[in-house]
Design a protein around this motif. Structure first.
Motif, PDB file in Angstrom:
ATOM      1  N   PRO A 110       0.820  -1.229   0.000  1.00  0.00           N
ATOM      2  CA  PRO A 110       0.000   0.000   0.000  1.00  0.00           C
ATOM      3  C   PRO A 110       0.844   1.263   0.000  1.00  0.00           C
ATOM      4  N   PHE A 111       1.962   1.264   0.741  1.00  0.00           N
ATOM      5  CA  PHE A 111       2.836   2.439   0.752  1.00  0.00           C
ATOM      6  C   PHE A 111       3.473   2.658  -0.620  1.00  0.00           C
ATOM      7  N   THR A 138      -8.379   0.414  -3.108  1.00  0.00           N
ATOM      8  CA  THR A 138      -8.833  -0.575  -4.092  1.00  0.00           C
ATOM      9  C   THR A 138      -7.677  -1.425  -4.603  1.00  0.00           C
ATOM     10  N   SER A 139      -6.577  -0.780  -4.948  1.00  0.00           N
ATOM     11  CA  SER A 139      -5.410  -1.516  -5.458  1.00  0.00           C
ATOM     12  C   SER A 139      -4.847  -2.453  -4.403  1.00  0.00           C
ATOM     13  N   PHE A 143      -4.617  -6.502  -4.609  1.00  0.00           N
ATOM     14  CA  PHE A 143      -3.320  -7.176  -4.448  1.00  0.00           C
ATOM     15  C   PHE A 143      -3.390  -8.235  -3.358  1.00  0.00           C
ATOM     16  N   PHE A 144      -3.924  -7.873  -2.191  1.00  0.00           N
ATOM     17  CA  PHE A 144      -3.994  -8.824  -1.083  1.00  0.00           C
ATOM     18  C   PHE A 144      -4.944  -9.983  -1.398  1.00  0.00           C
ATOM     19  N   THR A 145      -6.007  -9.695  -2.147  1.00  0.00           N
ATOM     20  CA  THR A 145      -6.900 -10.776  -2.577  1.00  0.00           C
ATOM     21  C   THR A 145      -6.162 -11.738  -3.492  1.00  0.00           C
ATOM     22  N   GLY A 146      -5.356 -11.187  -4.402  1.00  0.00           N
ATOM     23  CA  GLY A 146      -4.549 -12.037  -5.284  1.00  0.00           C
ATOM     24  C   GLY A 146      -3.537 -12.860  -4.518  1.00  0.00           C
ATOM     25  N   PHE A 195      -3.986  -9.684 -10.131  1.00  0.00           N
ATOM     26  CA  PHE A 195      -5.247  -9.118  -9.660  1.00  0.00           C
ATOM     27  C   PHE A 195      -5.251  -7.586  -9.755  1.00  0.00           C
ATOM     28  N   GLU A 196      -4.087  -7.000 -10.051  1.00  0.00           N
ATOM     29  CA  GLU A 196      -4.011  -5.555 -10.282  1.00  0.00           C
ATOM     30  C   GLU A 196      -4.391  -5.207 -11.722  1.00  0.00           C
TER      31      GLU A 196
END
Length: 271
Positions: A110-111, A138-139, A143-146, A195-196
């Motif tokens: 996220p950072f 959202t991004s 990413f974490f879902t992927g 996923f991005e």
């Protein structure tokens, strides 16, 4: 010194901004990597080596699904017929360092996204600059879902396939620890970045490099690639391949929808 406007910035100024983006992102990742060092036992024993246990949640879920669909125990995992070994003197030290850095990258994503947003925001409209938080949230969620999809779906299925695949009974599967962890890291990060795709398509569409028609035209090729990937990383059964294929197709379809929305909004702005 006040920050220059986009129109006042030279090519070297942009490079300087990019350099500091990379510096700040690297420092953040290294700090988080140092933090994860103190919980490395948990990361290795519970997370990384978790899929080597036949009682791992994914294997139990697949077994229950197989039984409910009437396939008996065809995709149930009862054992992992392989061992993980270290063959290099400095092997475990290198694995520890790079695993912590990878964990730092995942936690610090996220950072990194925020830094990327600050870098590209001068080229955006004022109304778009207000969506910084939405972009990062959202991004990051995508990413974490992927990453979770890679860890709970791709890694266990790949491991089960490679653990049971053999060219002869003479050959015994003994995987090196760097090979095993390399597979885990590649799977989770690759899925996180895949996923991005909707976010990437959003910006490519705004730049005029991609259109919904282009994505729809090459849809059948995308399906073929996804099916090939699903066939490679999963055991030779339909259920596993469907589980991997459907989310990837949904991500591609979402990318097409986002591209359509961007084009539609651009037409409204341009009259």
């Amino acid at each position: 010194m006040a920050k220059k406007n986009l129109n006042e910035m030279s090519f070297l100024d942009h490079l300087e901004e990019l350099r500091w983006l990379l510096v700040r992102s690297t420092v953040a990742i290294l700090i988080l990597a140092a933090v994860t060092f103190f919980i490395s036992d948990y990361i290795f024993d519970v997370i990384i080596f978790g899929p080597t246990d036949p009682n791992f949640i994914t294997y139990r879920a697949l077994c229950n699904l197989s039984q409910n669909l009437g396939f008996a125990d065809t995709i149930c995992v009862t054992e992992m017929a392989f061992i993980i070994q270290n063959t290099n003197m400095e092997g475990q030290v290198n694995v520890l360092i790079w695993t912590c850095i990878t964990a730092g990258f995942i936690l610090g994503f996220p950072f990194v996204l925020w830094e990327i947003w600050k870098f590209i925001s001068p080229a955006l409209y004022e109304t778009e600059k207000k969506h910084a938080k939405l972009f990062v949230i959202t991004s990051s969620l995508l990413f974490f879902t992927g990453v979770l999809f890679g860890y709970f779906v791709i890694v266990p299925m790949s491991m089960n396939f490679f653990a049971t695949f053999t060219i002869s009974d003479v050959v015994i599967n003994q995987f090196s620890v760097d090979s095993y962890i390399g597979m885990v890291k590649t799977s989770v990060i690759a899925c996180g970045l895949f996923f991005e795709l909707p976010i990437i398509i959003y910006f490519l569409t705004k730049l005029g490099l991609v259109t919904p028609e282009f994505l729809r035209t090459y849809w059948k090729y995308a399906v073929v690639v996804i099916l090939i990937v699903a066939a490679i990383v999963t055991p030779p059964d339909v259920v596993s391949q469907i589980i991997v294929t459907i989310p990837m197709l949904l991500i591609y379809e979402a990318s097409i929808l986002i591209s359509k929305i961007v084009v539609k909004n651009q037409k409204k702005v341009n009259g």
